[in-house]
Motif scaffolding. Structure first.
Motif, PDB file in Angstrom:
ATOM      1  N   LYS A  45     -11.022  18.227  -9.413  1.00 57.76           N
ATOM      2  CA  LYS A  45     -11.499  17.275  -8.402  1.00 57.76           C
ATOM      3  C   LYS A  45     -12.739  16.517  -8.884  1.00 57.76           C
ATOM      4  O   LYS A  45     -13.343  15.759  -8.139  1.00 57.76           O
ATOM      5  N   GLY A  46     -13.146  16.794 -10.114  1.00 51.07           N
ATOM      6  CA  GLY A  46     -14.251  16.025 -10.667  1.00 51.07           C
ATOM      7  C   GLY A  46     -15.590  16.740 -10.732  1.00 51.07           C
ATOM      8  O   GLY A  46     -16.594  16.148 -11.100  1.00 51.07           O
ATOM      9  N   MET A  47     -15.620  18.038 -10.353  1.00 56.41           N
ATOM     10  CA  MET A  47     -16.889  18.770 -10.514  1.00 56.41           C
ATOM     11  C   MET A  47     -16.728  19.819 -11.605  1.00 56.41           C
ATOM     12  O   MET A  47     -15.899  20.718 -11.497  1.00 56.41           O
ATOM     13  N   PRO A  48     -17.541  19.674 -12.681  1.00 59.83           N
ATOM     14  CA  PRO A  48     -17.440  20.637 -13.772  1.00 59.83           C
ATOM     15  C   PRO A  48     -17.951  22.025 -13.358  1.00 59.83           C
ATOM     16  O   PRO A  48     -18.710  22.147 -12.400  1.00 59.83           O
ATOM     17  N   ALA A  49     -17.542  23.053 -14.090  1.00 61.83           N
ATOM     18  CA  ALA A  49     -18.071  24.408 -13.880  1.00 61.83           C
ATOM     19  C   ALA A  49     -19.417  24.489 -14.591  1.00 61.83           C
ATOM     20  O   ALA A  49     -19.529  24.147 -15.761  1.00 61.83           O
ATOM     21  N   TRP A  50     -20.433  24.967 -13.849  1.00 63.62           N
ATOM     22  CA  TRP A  50     -21.780  24.979 -14.432  1.00 63.62           C
ATOM     23  C   TRP A  50     -22.240  26.355 -14.887  1.00 63.62           C
ATOM     24  O   TRP A  50     -23.232  26.477 -15.598  1.00 63.62           O
ATOM     25  N   GLY A  51     -21.548  27.399 -14.431  1.00 60.36           N
ATOM     26  CA  GLY A  51     -21.990  28.770 -14.714  1.00 60.36           C
ATOM     27  C   GLY A  51     -22.341  29.005 -16.167  1.00 60.36           C
ATOM     28  O   GLY A  51     -23.438  29.455 -16.499  1.00 60.36           O
ATOM     29  N   ALA A  52     -21.400  28.681 -17.055  1.00 58.90           N
ATOM     30  CA  ALA A  52     -21.608  28.952 -18.477  1.00 58.90           C
ATOM     31  C   ALA A  52     -22.695  28.056 -19.062  1.00 58.90           C
ATOM     32  O   ALA A  52     -23.342  28.403 -20.048  1.00 58.90           O
ATOM     33  N   VAL A  53     -22.915  26.892 -18.444  1.00 63.03           N
ATOM     34  CA  VAL A  53     -23.892  25.937 -18.983  1.00 63.03           C
ATOM     35  C   VAL A  53     -25.316  26.319 -18.600  1.00 63.03           C
ATOM     36  O   VAL A  53     -26.221  26.347 -19.444  1.00 63.03           O
ATOM     37  N   ILE A  54     -25.535  26.626 -17.319  1.00 63.84           N
ATOM     38  CA  ILE A  54     -26.918  26.851 -16.870  1.00 63.84           C
ATOM     39  C   ILE A  54     -27.283  28.332 -16.784  1.00 63.84           C
ATOM     40  O   ILE A  54     -28.462  28.669 -16.698  1.00 63.84           O
ATOM     41  N   SER A  68     -38.106  30.330  -5.995  1.00 61.53           N
ATOM     42  CA  SER A  68     -36.712  30.147  -6.423  1.00 61.53           C
ATOM     43  C   SER A  68     -36.183  28.799  -5.977  1.00 61.53           C
ATOM     44  O   SER A  68     -35.457  28.123  -6.726  1.00 61.53           O
ATOM     45  N   VAL A  69     -36.547  28.396  -4.751  1.00 56.93           N
ATOM     46  CA  VAL A  69     -36.050  27.118  -4.242  1.00 56.93           C
ATOM     47  C   VAL A  69     -36.626  25.973  -5.079  1.00 56.93           C
ATOM     48  O   VAL A  69     -35.917  25.023  -5.424  1.00 56.93           O
ATOM     49  N   THR A  70     -37.908  26.071  -5.450  1.00 64.00           N
ATOM     50  CA  THR A  70     -38.523  25.031  -6.290  1.00 64.00           C
ATOM     51  C   THR A  70     -37.842  24.974  -7.657  1.00 64.00           C
ATOM     52  O   THR A  70     -37.545  23.885  -8.169  1.00 64.00           O
ATOM     53  N   GLU A  71     -37.594  26.143  -8.246  1.00 62.51           N
ATOM     54  CA  GLU A  71     -36.875  26.184  -9.529  1.00 62.51           C
ATOM     55  C   GLU A  71     -35.483  25.581  -9.360  1.00 62.51           C
ATOM     56  O   GLU A  71     -35.013  24.806 -10.194  1.00 62.51           O
ATOM     57  N   GLY A  72     -34.830  25.951  -8.250  1.00 69.25           N
ATOM     58  CA  GLY A  72     -33.484  25.458  -7.977  1.00 69.25           C
ATOM     59  C   GLY A  72     -33.455  23.952  -7.813  1.00 69.25           C
ATOM     60  O   GLY A  72     -32.514  23.277  -8.241  1.00 69.25           O
ATOM     61  N   GLN A  73     -34.525  23.420  -7.219  1.00 64.74           N
ATOM     62  CA  GLN A  73     -34.602  21.973  -7.006  1.00 64.74           C
ATOM     63  C   GLN A  73     -34.645  21.234  -8.349  1.00 64.74           C
ATOM     64  O   GLN A  73     -34.042  20.182  -8.510  1.00 64.74           O
ATOM     65  N   LYS A  74     -35.359  21.836  -9.314  1.00 65.82           N
ATOM     66  CA  LYS A  74     -35.427  21.228 -10.656  1.00 65.82           C
ATOM     67  C   LYS A  74     -34.036  21.206 -11.284  1.00 65.82           C
ATOM     68  O   LYS A  74     -33.617  20.209 -11.871  1.00 65.82           O
ATOM     69  N   VAL A  75     -33.325  22.340 -11.175  1.00 65.72           N
ATOM     70  CA  VAL A  75     -31.973  22.407 -11.713  1.00 65.72           C
ATOM     71  C   VAL A  75     -31.104  21.364 -11.017  1.00 65.72           C
ATOM     72  O   VAL A  75     -30.336  20.646 -11.657  1.00 65.72           O
ATOM     73  N   TYR A  76     -31.257  21.264  -9.702  1.00 67.92           N
ATOM     74  CA  TYR A  76     -30.468  20.310  -8.924  1.00 67.92           C
ATOM     75  C   TYR A  76     -30.707  18.889  -9.435  1.00 67.92           C
ATOM     76  O   TYR A  76     -29.765  18.125  -9.651  1.00 67.92           O
ATOM     77  N   ALA A  77     -31.997  18.541  -9.625  1.00 70.89           N
ATOM     78  CA  ALA A  77     -32.353  17.177 -10.017  1.00 70.89           C
ATOM     79  C   ALA A  77     -31.694  16.805 -11.342  1.00 70.89           C
ATOM     80  O   ALA A  77     -31.222  15.679 -11.523  1.00 70.89           O
ATOM     81  N   THR A  78     -31.643  17.757 -12.285  1.00 69.68           N
ATOM     82  CA  THR A  78     -31.087  17.413 -13.597  1.00 69.68           C
ATOM     83  C   THR A  78     -29.572  17.597 -13.656  1.00 69.68           C
ATOM     84  O   THR A  78     -28.910  16.916 -14.421  1.00 69.68           O
ATOM     85  N   THR A  79     -29.024  18.511 -12.854  1.00 71.79           N
ATOM     86  CA  THR A  79     -27.613  18.871 -13.023  1.00 71.79           C
ATOM     87  C   THR A  79     -26.689  18.360 -11.932  1.00 71.79           C
ATOM     88  O   THR A  79     -25.525  18.106 -12.177  1.00 71.79           O
ATOM     89  N   CYS A  80     -27.192  18.220 -10.718  1.00 73.87           N
ATOM     90  CA  CYS A  80     -26.302  17.960  -9.583  1.00 73.87           C
ATOM     91  C   CYS A  80     -26.536  16.592  -8.938  1.00 73.87           C
ATOM     92  O   CYS A  80     -25.612  16.019  -8.357  1.00 73.87           O
ATOM     93  N   ALA A  81     -27.791  16.107  -9.027  1.00 74.86           N
ATOM     94  CA  ALA A  81     -28.170  14.915  -8.263  1.00 74.86           C
ATOM     95  C   ALA A  81     -27.310  13.708  -8.617  1.00 74.86           C
ATOM     96  O   ALA A  81     -27.022  12.870  -7.761  1.00 74.86           O
ATOM     97  N   SER A  82     -26.868  13.625  -9.892  1.00 75.51           N
ATOM     98  CA  SER A  82     -26.082  12.460 -10.315  1.00 75.51           C
ATOM     99  C   SER A  82     -24.804  12.320  -9.505  1.00 75.51           C
ATOM    100  O   SER A  82     -24.312  11.216  -9.314  1.00 75.51           O
ATOM    101  N   CYS A  83     -24.266  13.416  -9.022  1.00 75.07           N
ATOM    102  CA  CYS A  83     -23.023  13.345  -8.235  1.00 75.07           C
ATOM    103  C   CYS A  83     -23.244  13.593  -6.748  1.00 75.07           C
ATOM    104  O   CYS A  83     -22.482  13.100  -5.920  1.00 75.07           O
TER     105      CYS A  83
END
Ligand code: HEC
Length: 180
Positions: free
Chosen positions: A140-149, A87-102
């Motif tokens: 504050k500049g962080m979009p909601a991701w629930g519906a997206v991912i 799960s952590v490895t999968e989560g890291q992939k999501v992080y890299a594409t969705t969260c890392a930019s911010c």
């Protein structure tokens, strides 16, 4: 008198009966010794039986698992997920594409806060983080991701953030309050 009762003995001028211990009494004595020895071997020298504290621990673990399975967004379930490499490895992939930019490639912060220091604006429990992911902080500049991912990725990315929590990577200046 001693001729009538062969068990009568005289010690220091006192007549005492010197009866044999009754067999039922001896049976209990030796029975408990044998049982005690067997119990010691079974419980303390082999893994055949669990001791009461171990049984209790196993029950607690089973209960936690059952609760986690029943409610995958509970704190217990998220903490368990953070211990699951897959799960952590999968989560890291999501992080890299969705969260890392911010939040920076390793969570050290960029536009968004450092997720590895001990300062948090919105709390650092699993449920706090999952809520941040799902609902964001649009004003504050962080979009909601629930519906997206979707639910699964949201939980996995939460597991990843939990796994880097406390790493204290040098990055963005502290924001929020220290949380131990
Ligand atoms: C567009 C930029 C942006 C993206 C993308 C983004 N965030 Fe954020 N995030 C922010 C900002 C800005 C804040 C600070 C909100 C505030 O000041 O209240 C924040 C706050 C947070 C917080 C709360 C931090 C605290 O100190 O309490 C968490 C947790 C978080 N983000 C996780 C994530 C995760 C996980 C993702 C990817 C699914 C993500 N963010 C994607 C900008 C972003």
């Amino acid at each position: 008198m001693s001729s009538e009762n062969p068990n009568l003995r005289k010690y220091d001028d006192i007549l005492e009966e010197d009866n044999h211990l009754p067999n039922w009494w001896l049976a209990i004595l030796f029975g408990t010794i044998v049982f005690g020895f067997g119990y010691w071997i079974a419980y303390h020298t082999t893994d055949t039986f669990k001791s009461p504290p171990e049984e209790y621990q196993a029950d607690v673990e089973a209960l936690k698992k059952a609760r986690a399975a029943a409610n995958p967004t509970s704190e217990d379930a998220l903490v368990a997920l953070a211990a699951n490499t897959e799960s952590v490895t999968e989560g890291q992939k999501v992080y890299a594409t969705t969260c890392a930019s911010c939040h920076g490639p390793n969570g050290e912060g960029l536009v968004g806060p450092n997720l590895t220091d001990k300062f948090w604006i919105h709390g650092n429990t699993g449920t706090d983080i999952l809520k941040a992911v799902n609902e964001g902080f649009p004003d504050k500049g962080m979009p909601a991701w629930g519906a997206v991912i979707g639910d699964t990725k949201a939980r996995n990315v939460t597991a990843y953030v939990l796994s880097i929590r406390g790493k204290n990577l040098p990055g963005k200046e502290p924001q929020g309050n220290p949380v131990e």
